[in-house]
Scaffold this motif. Structure first.
Motif, short mmCIF file in Angstrom:
data_model
loop_
_atom_site.label_atom_id
_atom_site.label_comp_id
_atom_site.label_asym_id
_atom_site.label_seq_id
_atom_site.Cartn_x
_atom_site.Cartn_y
_atom_site.Cartn_z
N SER A 130 0.82 -1.22 0.00
CA SER A 130 0.00 0.00 0.00
C SER A 130 0.85 1.27 0.00
CB SER A 130 -0.93 0.00 1.23
OG SER A 130 -0.16 -0.09 2.42
N ALA A 131 2.04 1.18 0.58
CA ALA A 131 2.90 2.37 0.63
C ALA A 131 3.60 2.61 -0.70
CB ALA A 131 3.93 2.23 1.75
N THR A 132 3.82 1.56 -1.45
CA THR A 132 4.50 1.69 -2.75
C THR A 132 3.70 0.93 -3.80
OG1 THR A 132 5.86 -0.22 -2.16
CG2 THR A 132 6.79 1.95 -1.73
N TRP A 133 2.47 1.36 -4.02
CA TRP A 133 1.51 0.62 -4.85
C TRP A 133 2.05 0.35 -6.25
CZ3 TRP A 133 -2.99 -1.90 -4.35
CH2 TRP A 133 -3.74 -2.15 -5.50
N SER A 134 2.72 1.33 -6.83
CA SER A 134 3.13 1.20 -8.24
C SER A 134 4.50 0.58 -8.41
CB SER A 134 3.11 2.58 -8.91
OG SER A 134 4.04 3.44 -8.26
N SER A 135 5.24 0.34 -7.33
CA SER A 135 6.61 -0.13 -7.49
C SER A 135 6.91 -1.43 -6.74
CB SER A 135 7.60 0.95 -7.01
OG SER A 135 7.33 1.30 -5.67
N HIS A 136 5.97 -1.95 -5.96
CA HIS A 136 6.18 -3.20 -5.23
C HIS A 136 4.93 -4.07 -5.32
CE1 HIS A 136 9.94 -2.41 -2.66
NE2 HIS A 136 9.85 -1.40 -3.52
N ILE A 137 5.14 -5.39 -5.48
CA ILE A 137 4.04 -6.33 -5.46
C ILE A 137 4.38 -7.46 -4.49
CG2 ILE A 137 3.24 -5.85 -7.81
CD1 ILE A 137 4.72 -8.37 -8.73
N ILE A 138 3.37 -8.23 -4.10
CA ILE A 138 3.54 -9.38 -3.21
C ILE A 138 3.18 -10.63 -3.99
CG2 ILE A 138 2.97 -10.39 -0.97
CD1 ILE A 138 4.24 -7.64 -0.79
N ILE A 139 4.05 -11.66 -3.94
CA ILE A 139 3.77 -12.92 -4.62
C ILE A 139 3.67 -14.04 -3.58
CG2 ILE A 139 4.91 -12.19 -6.74
CD1 ILE A 139 7.33 -13.87 -5.93
N ASN A 140 3.04 -15.14 -3.99
CA ASN A 140 2.76 -16.24 -3.05
C ASN A 140 3.86 -17.29 -3.00
OD1 ASN A 140 2.35 -17.29 -5.60
ND2 ASN A 140 0.60 -18.55 -5.02
N ARG A 141 5.09 -16.88 -3.20
CA ARG A 141 6.23 -17.78 -3.09
C ARG A 141 7.26 -17.15 -2.15
NH1 ARG A 141 5.08 -22.86 -5.27
NH2 ARG A 141 4.16 -22.63 -7.33
N GLY A 142 7.89 -18.02 -1.31
CA GLY A 142 8.85 -17.51 -0.35
C GLY A 142 10.03 -18.45 -0.19
N THR A 143 10.71 -18.30 0.95
CA THR A 143 11.90 -19.10 1.20
C THR A 143 11.57 -20.59 1.27
OG1 THR A 143 11.60 -18.68 3.58
CG2 THR A 143 13.10 -17.22 2.38
N ASP A 192 3.08 -4.94 -18.80
CA ASP A 192 2.03 -4.04 -18.30
C ASP A 192 1.95 -4.25 -16.79
OD1 ASP A 192 -0.18 -2.54 -17.67
OD2 ASP A 192 -1.43 -3.31 -19.30
N PHE A 193 2.55 -3.35 -16.03
CA PHE A 193 2.66 -3.53 -14.58
C PHE A 193 1.33 -3.36 -13.85
CE2 PHE A 193 6.90 -2.37 -16.04
CZ PHE A 193 7.66 -3.35 -15.43
N GLN A 194 0.35 -2.77 -14.50
CA GLN A 194 -0.97 -2.62 -13.87
C GLN A 194 -1.80 -3.90 -13.98
OE1 GLN A 194 -1.77 0.03 -12.08
NE2 GLN A 194 0.22 0.93 -12.58
N LYS A 195 -1.37 -4.85 -14.80
CA LYS A 195 -2.16 -6.06 -15.02
C LYS A 195 -1.40 -7.33 -14.62
CE LYS A 195 -4.80 -4.09 -18.87
NZ LYS A 195 -5.19 -4.25 -20.30
N LEU A 196 -0.44 -7.19 -13.73
CA LEU A 196 0.34 -8.35 -13.30
C LEU A 196 -0.52 -9.30 -12.48
CD1 LEU A 196 3.79 -6.80 -12.32
CD2 LEU A 196 3.29 -8.30 -14.25
N GLU A 197 -0.59 -10.56 -12.91
CA GLU A 197 -1.30 -11.59 -12.18
C GLU A 197 -0.43 -12.82 -11.94
OE1 GLU A 197 -5.08 -12.63 -13.80
OE2 GLU A 197 -5.65 -10.56 -14.21
N ASN A 198 0.26 -13.25 -13.00
CA ASN A 198 1.12 -14.43 -12.91
C ASN A 198 2.54 -14.03 -13.33
OD1 ASN A 198 -1.73 -15.55 -14.25
ND2 ASN A 198 -1.05 -16.66 -12.47
N VAL A 199 3.52 -14.41 -12.52
CA VAL A 199 4.91 -14.11 -12.80
C VAL A 199 5.72 -15.38 -12.58
CG1 VAL A 199 4.69 -11.67 -12.17
CG2 VAL A 199 5.35 -13.36 -10.43
N ALA A 200 7.02 -15.28 -12.79
CA ALA A 200 7.91 -16.41 -12.55
C ALA A 200 9.20 -15.89 -11.94
CB ALA A 200 8.20 -17.18 -13.84
N VAL A 201 9.71 -16.64 -10.98
CA VAL A 201 10.98 -16.30 -10.34
C VAL A 201 12.08 -17.17 -10.95
CG1 VAL A 201 12.23 -16.13 -8.15
CG2 VAL A 201 9.75 -15.76 -8.20
#
Length: 305
Positions: free
Chosen positions: A126-139, A260-269
């Motif tokens: 919420s503090a950096t809406w346009s520059s940070h996202i959260i994904i469901n993968r971690g350590t 398109d950073f406004q439509k990010l849904e699926n990504v890959a690490v």
């Protein structure tokens, strides 16, 4: 007390009623045409009124039944319609997700140098809406800080912080990011640094470009591999315009991002990456020996004495 006229009417009504009861009870047992004619003529007005009232009652009952039947049918059809709409929405969502996964699978097959871990975007900071996202993968999934995040379209960013079951991704649109970049065109190969713009939430610029650099609008910009975070060759964007910086010694290029950073849904690490083995060079064919080439004469040996 009731008046004599009213009592007479009541008595007359009772007598007529008794006659009617006796008449209908005797139908089929006695055949008295004259009596039947008299009774029918006397009771005809009452029968017509009774029939009319009965017909109206039946019509009203049928109307009420139809109203309740139509109401129940409408409620049932509405429930079915809502269920179908929900199923259509779920089907469309599954089709979109499958299309994204197929695209990612095709990208993985075409880029064997990357070990990819699919992930879903589950939120934005919420503090950096346009520059940070959260994904469901971690350590727990092998994700570590500074790993590269992509889509089949191009570069997304890198892992800023990794937690057990989720991670925070810093997008390349963040003004604090810095991506080593290079012009893909073979006769250019101008290097620079791609950063997010403080003036726009979705713009990116390629900076540190010399004034005489061979770069033009439409050039494709890819990662250069410099810096050790981002692998080489990942698309970043295309040059939209070239401008002079404030000092006038260098210039910078504004880019159209591939993603398109406004439509990010699926990504890959990118969990791991390696250099792609280049195909071995085929040796040049040797010239065939001349058919009439002379072979050297062999010395002859004689008997010694």
């Amino acid at each position: 007390m009731k008046s004599p006229s009213k009592r007479s009417l009541i008595v007359l009504f009772i007598i007529i009623s008794i006659i009617c009861i006796l008449f209908f009870a005797a139908i089929g047992r006695f055949n008295a045409p004259l009596a039947n004619s008299i009774v029918v003529n006397v009771l005809a007005p009452f029968q017509s009124v009774t029939s009319a009232v009965s017909s109206k009652c039946n019509d009203f009952r049928n109307y009420v039944y139809d109203v309740f039947y139509v109401y129940d049918q409408n409620r049932e059809l509405k429930a079915q319609n809502d269920d179908l709409k929900l199923k259509v929405a779920r089907t469309a969502e599954l089709e979109a997700e499958n299309a994204n996964l197929r695209q990612l699978l095709n990208y993985k097959k075409a880029n064997l140098q990357f070990d990819l871990l699919p992930a879903n975007v589950i939120g934005r900071d919420s503090a950096t809406w346009s520059s940070h996202i959260i994904i469901n993968r971690g350590t727990d999934d092998g994700v570590q800080k500074n790993m590269t995040v992509i889509t089949p379209d191009g570069l997304v960013g890198n892992i800023h912080e990794a937690y057990a079951s989720y991670s925070e991704v810093e997008l390349i649109t963040d003004p604090r990011s810095a991506v080593g970049s290079i012009v893909q065109r073979a006769d250019s190969r101008v290097a620079g640094i791609v950063k997010g713009s403080a003036d726009s939430n979705s713009a990116i610029n390629m900076t540190n470009i010399p004034q005489n650099a061979n770069i033009v609008e439409g050039d494709t910009i890819i990662t250069s591999g410099f810096g050790g975070i981002y692998p080489k060759g990942i698309p970043i964007g295309s040059v939209a315009a070239i401008k002079n910086d404030s000092g006038g010694l260098l210039q910078y290029a504004t880019l159209y991002p591939c993603v398109d950073f406004q439509k990010l849904e699926n990504v890959a690490v990118i969990i791991n990456h390696r250099e792609v083995a280049q195909p071995a060079a085929t040796p040049a064919p040797t010239a065939p020996a001349q058919a009439n080439a002379q072979t050297p004469a062999q010395p002859t040996t004689g008997d010694t004495k």
